[in-house]
Structures are given as structure tokens and as C-alpha cells.
Design a protein around this motif. Sequence first.
Motif, PDB file in Angstrom:
ATOM      1  N   GLU A 136       9.981   4.945  -9.701  1.00  0.00           N
ATOM      2  CA  GLU A 136      10.816   3.984  -9.004  1.00  0.00           C
ATOM      3  C   GLU A 136      11.086   2.802  -9.933  1.00  0.00           C
ATOM      4  OE1 GLU A 136      12.266   4.109  -6.115  1.00  0.00           O
ATOM      5  OE2 GLU A 136      11.392   6.037  -5.475  1.00  0.00           O
ATOM      6  N   GLU A 137      12.381   2.441 -10.098  1.00  0.00           N
ATOM      7  CA  GLU A 137      12.749   1.280 -10.904  1.00  0.00           C
ATOM      8  C   GLU A 137      13.165   0.156  -9.971  1.00  0.00           C
ATOM      9  OE1 GLU A 137      15.781   2.460 -13.595  1.00  0.00           O
ATOM     10  OE2 GLU A 137      14.439   3.632 -14.874  1.00  0.00           O
ATOM     11  N   ILE A 138      12.541  -0.990 -10.193  1.00  0.00           N
ATOM     12  CA  ILE A 138      12.835  -2.133  -9.331  1.00  0.00           C
ATOM     13  C   ILE A 138      13.174  -3.316 -10.206  1.00  0.00           C
ATOM     14  CG2 ILE A 138      11.329  -1.293  -7.491  1.00  0.00           C
ATOM     15  CD1 ILE A 138       9.236  -3.289  -8.425  1.00  0.00           C
ATOM     16  N   PRO A 139      14.034  -4.223  -9.749  1.00  0.00           N
ATOM     17  CA  PRO A 139      14.392  -5.397 -10.555  1.00  0.00           C
ATOM     18  C   PRO A 139      13.245  -6.399 -10.578  1.00  0.00           C
ATOM     19  CG  PRO A 139      15.420  -5.495  -8.405  1.00  0.00           C
ATOM     20  CD  PRO A 139      14.765  -4.163  -8.486  1.00  0.00           C
ATOM     21  N   ARG A 140      13.181  -7.166 -11.568  1.00  0.00           N
ATOM     22  CA  ARG A 140      12.118  -8.146 -11.727  1.00  0.00           C
ATOM     23  C   ARG A 140      12.270  -9.347 -10.794  1.00  0.00           C
ATOM     24  NH1 ARG A 140       8.662  -8.007 -15.976  1.00  0.00           N
ATOM     25  NH2 ARG A 140       8.960  -6.355 -17.519  1.00  0.00           N
ATOM     26  N   ASN A 141      13.431  -9.466 -10.195  1.00  0.00           N
ATOM     27  CA  ASN A 141      13.610 -10.620  -9.316  1.00  0.00           C
ATOM     28  C   ASN A 141      13.272 -10.313  -7.857  1.00  0.00           C
ATOM     29  OD1 ASN A 141      15.667  -8.937  -8.785  1.00  0.00           O
ATOM     30  ND2 ASN A 141      17.318 -10.458  -8.880  1.00  0.00           N
ATOM     31  N   MET A 142      12.469  -9.226  -7.575  1.00  0.00           N
ATOM     32  CA  MET A 142      12.057  -8.929  -6.189  1.00  0.00           C
ATOM     33  C   MET A 142      11.062  -9.954  -5.707  1.00  0.00           C
ATOM     34  SD  MET A 142      11.728  -4.795  -5.927  1.00  0.00           S
ATOM     35  CE  MET A 142      11.504  -4.939  -4.183  1.00  0.00           C
ATOM     36  N   LYS A 143      11.172 -10.254  -4.452  1.00  0.00           N
ATOM     37  CA  LYS A 143      10.307 -11.256  -3.833  1.00  0.00           C
ATOM     38  C   LYS A 143       9.115 -10.578  -3.141  1.00  0.00           C
ATOM     39  CE  LYS A 143      14.212 -14.369  -2.978  1.00  0.00           C
ATOM     40  NZ  LYS A 143      14.968 -15.105  -1.942  1.00  0.00           N
ATOM     41  N   ALA A 144       8.218 -11.403  -2.696  1.00  0.00           N
ATOM     42  CA  ALA A 144       7.028 -10.891  -1.992  1.00  0.00           C
ATOM     43  C   ALA A 144       7.425 -10.242  -0.671  1.00  0.00           C
ATOM     44  CB  ALA A 144       6.032 -12.019  -1.738  1.00  0.00           C
ATOM     45  N   GLY A 145       6.902  -9.048  -0.403  1.00  0.00           N
ATOM     46  CA  GLY A 145       7.189  -8.345   0.837  1.00  0.00           C
ATOM     47  C   GLY A 145       8.354  -7.406   0.768  1.00  0.00           C
ATOM     48  N   ASP A 146       9.070  -7.358  -0.414  1.00  0.00           N
ATOM     49  CA  ASP A 146      10.194  -6.435  -0.531  1.00  0.00           C
ATOM     50  C   ASP A 146       9.678  -5.004  -0.624  1.00  0.00           C
ATOM     51  OD1 ASP A 146      11.961  -8.426  -0.328  1.00  0.00           O
ATOM     52  OD2 ASP A 146      12.419  -8.585  -2.477  1.00  0.00           O
ATOM     53  N   LEU A 147      10.454  -4.085  -0.039  1.00  0.00           N
ATOM     54  CA  LEU A 147      10.096  -2.669  -0.032  1.00  0.00           C
ATOM     55  C   LEU A 147      10.437  -2.069  -1.388  1.00  0.00           C
ATOM     56  CD1 LEU A 147       9.148  -0.145   1.537  1.00  0.00           C
ATOM     57  CD2 LEU A 147      11.531   0.206   2.205  1.00  0.00           C
ATOM     58  N   VAL A 148       9.418  -1.461  -1.981  1.00  0.00           N
ATOM     59  CA  VAL A 148       9.607  -0.792  -3.261  1.00  0.00           C
ATOM     60  C   VAL A 148      10.023   0.644  -3.012  1.00  0.00           C
ATOM     61  CG1 VAL A 148       8.468  -0.092  -5.397  1.00  0.00           C
ATOM     62  CG2 VAL A 148       7.946  -2.307  -4.378  1.00  0.00           C
ATOM     63  N   THR A 149       9.237   1.359  -2.280  1.00  0.00           N
ATOM     64  CA  THR A 149       9.549   2.737  -1.914  1.00  0.00           C
ATOM     65  C   THR A 149       8.642   3.110  -0.749  1.00  0.00           C
ATOM     66  OG1 THR A 149       9.815   4.998  -2.697  1.00  0.00           O
ATOM     67  CG2 THR A 149       7.870   3.810  -3.459  1.00  0.00           C
ATOM     68  N   LYS A 150       8.779   4.336  -0.265  1.00  0.00           N
ATOM     69  CA  LYS A 150       7.964   4.812   0.851  1.00  0.00           C
ATOM     70  C   LYS A 150       7.508   6.232   0.567  1.00  0.00           C
ATOM     71  CE  LYS A 150       7.953   5.507   5.842  1.00  0.00           C
ATOM     72  NZ  LYS A 150       8.711   5.344   7.100  1.00  0.00           N
ATOM     73  N   VAL A 151       6.191   6.422   0.649  1.00  0.00           N
ATOM     74  CA  VAL A 151       5.631   7.763   0.486  1.00  0.00           C
ATOM     75  C   VAL A 151       5.736   8.471   1.836  1.00  0.00           C
ATOM     76  CG1 VAL A 151       3.591   9.097  -0.118  1.00  0.00           C
ATOM     77  CG2 VAL A 151       4.064   6.942  -1.307  1.00  0.00           C
ATOM     78  N   ARG A 152       6.330   9.669   1.792  1.00  0.00           N
ATOM     79  CA  ARG A 152       6.536  10.419   3.027  1.00  0.00           C
ATOM     80  C   ARG A 152       5.778  11.735   2.952  1.00  0.00           C
ATOM     81  NH1 ARG A 152      11.092   7.840   1.575  1.00  0.00           N
ATOM     82  NH2 ARG A 152      12.042   6.454   3.116  1.00  0.00           N
ATOM     83  N   ALA A 153       5.118  12.039   4.081  1.00  0.00           N
ATOM     84  CA  ALA A 153       4.345  13.284   4.151  1.00  0.00           C
ATOM     85  C   ALA A 153       4.300  13.750   5.601  1.00  0.00           C
ATOM     86  CB  ALA A 153       2.924  13.057   3.620  1.00  0.00           C
ATOM     87  N   TYR A 154       3.962  15.005   5.778  1.00  0.00           N
ATOM     88  CA  TYR A 154       3.790  15.529   7.143  1.00  0.00           C
ATOM     89  C   TYR A 154       2.644  16.527   7.129  1.00  0.00           C
ATOM     90  CZ  TYR A 154       5.738  20.202   6.371  1.00  0.00           C
ATOM     91  OH  TYR A 154       5.930  21.483   5.982  1.00  0.00           O
ATOM     92  N   ASP A 155       2.119  16.766   8.343  1.00  0.00           N
ATOM     93  CA  ASP A 155       1.012  17.715   8.530  1.00  0.00           C
ATOM     94  C   ASP A 155       1.422  18.661   9.648  1.00  0.00           C
ATOM     95  OD1 ASP A 155      -1.452  19.033   9.201  1.00  0.00           O
ATOM     96  OD2 ASP A 155      -2.539  17.379   8.247  1.00  0.00           O
ATOM     97  N   ALA A 156       1.301  19.943   9.413  1.00  0.00           N
ATOM     98  CA  ALA A 156       1.719  20.941  10.413  1.00  0.00           C
ATOM     99  C   ALA A 156       0.830  20.925  11.652  1.00  0.00           C
ATOM    100  CB  ALA A 156       1.718  22.341   9.789  1.00  0.00           C
ATOM    101  N   ASP A 157      -0.374  20.331  11.543  1.00  0.00           N
ATOM    102  CA  ASP A 157      -1.247  20.253  12.709  1.00  0.00           C
ATOM    103  C   ASP A 157      -0.742  19.176  13.669  1.00  0.00           C
ATOM    104  OD1 ASP A 157      -2.989  22.215  11.698  1.00  0.00           O
ATOM    105  OD2 ASP A 157      -3.970  20.720  10.431  1.00  0.00           O
ATOM    106  N   ILE A 158      -1.421  19.107  14.842  1.00  0.00           N
ATOM    107  CA  ILE A 158      -1.020  18.134  15.854  1.00  0.00           C
ATOM    108  C   ILE A 158      -2.209  17.262  16.196  1.00  0.00           C
ATOM    109  CG2 ILE A 158       0.726  19.671  16.813  1.00  0.00           C
ATOM    110  CD1 ILE A 158      -1.194  20.160  19.146  1.00  0.00           C
ATOM    111  N   GLY A 159      -1.938  16.225  16.994  1.00  0.00           N
ATOM    112  CA  GLY A 159      -3.009  15.350  17.440  1.00  0.00           C
ATOM    113  C   GLY A 159      -3.653  14.629  16.266  1.00  0.00           C
TER     114      GLY A 159
END
Length: 840
Positions: free
Chosen positions: A586-609
Motif C-alpha cells: 500500500e502506498e500512502i502520501p506523507r501528508n496523511m493525518k492521524a486516524g486516516d485509513l491506510v487499508t483494510k485487511v479482509r478475511a472470512y471463515d466458512a464456519d458460523i457462530g
Amino acid sequence: MVFRITMEQRGAHRRVRRCLLGCVAAVLLCSVTSAQLRYSVFEEVDGGTVVGNAAKDLGLDRNTLKERKYRIVSSTAEPLFYVSQTDGLLYVSRKIDREKECPQSSTCLINLKTVLENPLEVHYVGVEVLDVNDHSPSFLEEETKLDISESVLPGARFQMKASQDGDIGQFSVQQYKLSENNYFRLEVKDKGKDGKIPILVVKKHLDRETTRHLSLVLTALDGGKPPKTGDMNILINVLDINDNAPIFPKDVYSAMLVENAAIGTTVIQVNATDLDEGPNGDIVYSFSNSMNQNIMDLFDITDTTGEIVVKGPLDYEDNDMFEIEIQASDKGFVPLTTEKSVIIKIVDVNDNAPEIEVTSFSSSIPEDSRIGTTVALISVNDLDSGLNGKVICSISEDVPFSLSPSLQDKMYSLVTKSLLDREKKFKYDISVVARDAGQPALSSKKTISVFISDVNDNSPEFSSSPYTFYVAEGNNAGASIFSVKAFDCDENENAVISYHILRDGKYENKLSSFLSINSENGQISALKSFDFETLKSFHFQVMATDGGSPPLSSNVTVNVFILDQNDNAPVILYPISSNGSAEGVEEIPRNMKAGDLVTKVRAYDADIGYNGWLLFSLQQVTHHSLFSLDRYTGQIRTLRSLTETDEAEHGLLILVKDNGNVSLSATATVTVKLVEPKEAFAASDVKSAAKVDNEEDNVTFYLIITLGSVSLLFVISIIVLIAMQCSKSTEYTSKYLQDANYDGTLCHSIQYRSGDKRYMLVGPRMSIGSTIVPGSHANTLVLPDRRHTSGEKGPEEGQEVGSGTDGGLRLCRYGNKKGASESIMAAPSGNRSIGRCLCR
């Protein structure tokens, strides 16, 4: 004899005396001769009664009486009188009883001596106690008895004892009275000083049999007004003479006697009476001298009670009647005798009980026997005759059988009267009772045991219907997973049950081919291992068949629910490299402020509950103060503003694990590069386009395998999405979602309304710049129902059946195994890192 004064008479005399004494103070002053005074007073006056003024009558100075100690000198401890030193009056000290003080005296004079001192003076005072009628006449005996024979003649005289009276003169006994009666009168003989003597005189002949006892009352009266009386009871006992013969109350005596009467049995008791008493009235019973000796051998009589008893054996067939002559005599000096006849009739008795015989009997009958089936033939017999030989046969009412009389006399048939059921009762003990009509009735009893044989009339019944079982996924193939149990109320081979699974080829029963059942015990085994992610529940039917002929069977439905186990590790959906590893840059600019979203890791599990609930954690990071990871959403944000001095490249190792009892996990590596803002913007466009192409190619590949037509629709949706993104502002800040109102949540909740046939998308709060189509409400987005109609083939499980964008949201819908839409995902369309629908 005793004279008696009643309490009522004594009380009346006292009241008279007190009245006289209260009205008059009997003070009589006699002429003074030789300095002596004389007073009179009635007896029985109260103490303190004034007799007279002695000081005055003697001429004494009342003022000097106390000083001179004026008193009465008496030799007794309790004098009858005393004088007062205060007023000089003479008083009565206590009550005076004239009869006690002056017994047998016509005049009662009490002489008193009064004394004064300084100088000494002696004066004599005489007090006469006057008699009052205070005594009632009394006899020496309250009751006297006289024995007079009933043979006494009228005019006979019997002198009684006189009554006594303590008073004298006119108050003594003056006359006698005798209570009214029919047999005696009263004469009184006056003996002067000895008083009057009462005499009883017989005036009528006495009969003891009519009147045994007489009770008379002799009353003595004195001369008082009113007179006082005293009574004496006279009891006269009339003595008996033998002047009456014994009498029988009946003219003829008769009795009934059963033929088998035991020796000593009382046949009859005769009873004669004699009006005399004592030996004259004592009766002796006996047989007449004219009696036959044979009769005397069979009967006897008690001489004192008159009881005729059996002495020998009797037989109705020999003689059915006897006539006995008896006599009753008294014990007088010259006995008197009376004779009477007694007739005894012999009665035949019921001395034979009925006999029961079972001539034909079936000990076992099938339970499906029809009503009226004959079980046994019964005959009865009684050796007696008449009513004693008439027999009635019966059984209890609580059995399904009855006795049917036969055409032949004293024959019965035992038949069924209702349907039988071996399962309720397999054996009946039938008590047959034969009773004759004799008095008393004789009876006999015989028990017949009837067994009910079984027929196959009950189908097997399962212990539960339907059955519900829960099986954990990943079970061992071939192992027993559960069992069913049925029971049959029949017995033997009719109750032997075999089990098998119904296999009719229908879709819902196809899975039954993977099951095996033990035909003997109902144990069910799975021939393969179940997977919750591909199969969540199924049902099948089991048939239980008994061994009867013809066999009976019943079915039961078995519902099986597969329980999820934590057998699927989390799968990283983003970042993903071209070679399939969970790595990304992920490339992000150096002028990002605190709390800015960089990226999001996404995953899933076939189980339930809990097995499918994923948590994100940051395992390794180059600089801990620069980035943070949300443990629930997987979002990576800046902890502070970036500076020129920060390193250009940072490596982050993210661990994704589920919440199963034994957690499974996966890791992803994210490399964050810090670039200048313009470079970041250009690189972001190129990279985003490349990522989108990559992801769309992958999704299209899977969708082409499942359904080509849907893939085409998905590609068109992606092209429209890219065109919409390119038409928006080119400010790089929007490409990294700097809006603070966006919470980073990926999926939205979907509600399906069957009545409107549409989906309602209910999501979290959108950012201020988010777009909602007209007609929606707040965070609710209305989606049309795209589930397949009849005749259309539904999507396969996991296949994406539709996607699109609406108001800045990307919408996806998946199908389940049965072809119905099962879940819908909505994601922000402005995030270029989302290449396909991720929610299930």
C-alpha cells in the motif's frame, strides 16, 4: 316409730316467734316483795333483746351503776342474761331453748342474783321463759314395717308407737291422721299423761296376688296455729298362702325343628306362672306320666326352666311330628298341678351343597374371538329336592364372559360377552358359583383359568415421533451416530421388530443412501462424514415392521441437524498477491493525518457462530507508534500525522484468528510505502486499476464456472463502477476515505419483506457525502426481489446472482443450495480495494 317435724313447719314457727318478739318486749314488773322482781320473756328470742329495766324497777341510781359494778352473779360460764352498767337494762345474752333449760316442766322460771358494791346490795330477779310452738311432733322411727298374712280377717287391730313433741300443753300432739286407702282405718286411744296412741284396724280382706305391698303415711298434729306435723311411713307386706295353681299363657304350644338338629338343641321353652310366692310360686316342669317311652328317648325337659331339648337323633323320613304332654307343679304344702300339650313338627333341611362339573373346556382362546364364542360347558347338580334342589349358577360381572343357560336342565355355556384384548389382560380366573334356593342357601365355587392367546393386532410404535438428532460435522464414516427404538404390545414373533430406511428416490431422501441402519436394534450409521458448510440439515424416514402374519409396520421421520465445528481456518481475501499469497503493498502520501485509513485487511471463515467470528491482531510492525489495527474490522489507520523523517517503507504482519474452542488462524503481510502526494495519486490510479482488473478477472473466472450469464452482468457492473469513480473529484484525499463519519463497516444488514417482495438494506450511518436514492429512508435502501420464480433455475450455493451500485454503495446477492437468495452484501463503491462481493 319416730315423730318428725319438717323444716317447713319449724321455719314457720320461728317466723311467728320473731314477729311476736319484735313487736312486744315482754317486760312485766311484778310487785316488789322482799326486793325481788319478776319478768317474762319468750324462748328463742335473739340475743340482746331487752327483758326489763331492772335498775329503774329496783330504784337504783343509774349514774352509780358503773361505779358500783352492777352485775349478775351466775355459776355458769355462759349466763342467759346480763345487765348493762350504763342504762341498767336487763338483756338476753343468747337464744333460750325452754325445753333444754326446763325439760318436762310446765313452768320455766330462771332466778337471777344482781349485785352492787359500795355498799353491797343483792337483789333477786326472776325471769319466766314462756313456751312457743317451736317443736314439731316426731316419731321414733321414720319408717316401720308390718307383715300381715293375706288370710287375716277384717277387724284385726295393730297398735302403733305414739309420736313425741318437745312442747307442752296445747302445743303437744293433739291428733293423728292416716293416708287414704282401701284396707285400713285409724283409731286413736287416749292414755292421759302417756299421750294418744294410734291403732290400725283392717277393714277389708287382703289379697297378696292383687296387692302385695301397701304404703301408708301416719301423720301426728300438735295444737299450734297453724299446727305442726310429723310423719311416719308404714310399709305393709302381705304374706302369701298357696291359693293359686300354675297357669300356662298359651292353650297349645307348637314348634318347628329341623331334622339334623344337634343333641342338646332347644326345641321350645314353655313358661307357666304362679301368682303365689315363695315355695307356693316355685314351678317344676316334667313330662306327663302318660308319655310314650320312644318320645322320651328323643326329647327331654328341664324341670326348672321348661326348656324341651333334643335328646336323640331325629329323622324327617321316620316321623315328621311329635305331640308331647307336659305338666307344671308348684312346691306348696299341698302342690297344685296344670298339664299342657306341645306339638313338634320336623322340617326337612338343605344339607347338600350343589356340585359343579366342567364337561368341556378350552383353556386358551385367541383375542380376536367373536362375541358369543363358547369357552366351556358346565353342569350343576344338587341332591336336595324342592327349593333346596333348585340351583342358580353365576359368575362375576367384571370379566368379559357370561353364563348362558342350556336347553337341558342344570347345564350352562360359558361364552364371551365382549371383545378381548390380550395386551390389556392375558389371563382370566373365572369363579363359577352355584347356589341353591334353600334357606339358608348352600353354594359351591369352582375357578376356571382362561388364557388369551395373541394375534398380531398392534403395529410397532416408536418411542418418539418425530426423532430429532444433532450430529457434529466431521463424524467418522461408518460409525454409529444415533438410534431409533420401537416397541410392539404383542408377544413372541408378533413383537419381533425389524428396521429399515425408506428410500423412495426423492430429492429430500437422497441423503438416506449415505445412511445404514441395523435391522435388529435400530442403530443408524453414517457412511460418509458430514460437512456443515455444505449440508446443514436433512431428514429421512425409518420403517419398523413386526414379525406377525400379516406383518404390521409404522414409519417415523428422523430430522438430523449438522452441528458446526471449527474445521475451517480464516481465509485472507485482501491483501492477496498475484501468486495467491496473502501479501500486499500500500502506498500512502506523507501528508496523511492521524486516524486516516491506510487499508483494510479482509478475511472470512466458512464456519458460523464463534467459530466464524474473526479477530485481527498486529503481530509485527516496524514502528509501533505509526499504525493501528482495529481488531474487529481489520482497518489499518495512522496513529499520528506522517512526517518527512518517517521511514519510507513499513512492514506489518497481521494475524487473523477465529473464536473456536481450538482457534484457527491465518496471517497477512502488508507493506506500507510512504510517497509524495502527487506520486501517490498517480500510483494509486494505476494500482487501483490494476487491482480492479486482477480481482475482476478472478471473480469472473469463478462466476463463468457457475453461471456465464451472471458473469457478463458482473463485468458490466464493474465497468459502470469504474466510470463513476473516474467522473468524481480527483482529490487524493477522497481516494483514502478521510471522511471521519465513515465507520469502515463493510457489510450491511438485509431484511426481506415477503409481502412487498423486496429487500430492505439496513446499514450503519453513512458519511455526509454518501448518496441514498430517492424514496429510501435514512440508512434503508430498497432492493427488488430477484429470487427466481417458478420455472427458473436458482443460483448454486455461493454463486453471485446480482450486483450493482446505488448511491455510492456496491450491492451483491448470493444464492444458496436450494436456489433462493440467502445473503446480500453492500459495500462502499468508492473504495477501490473492493474488487468483488465479500459478504455471505
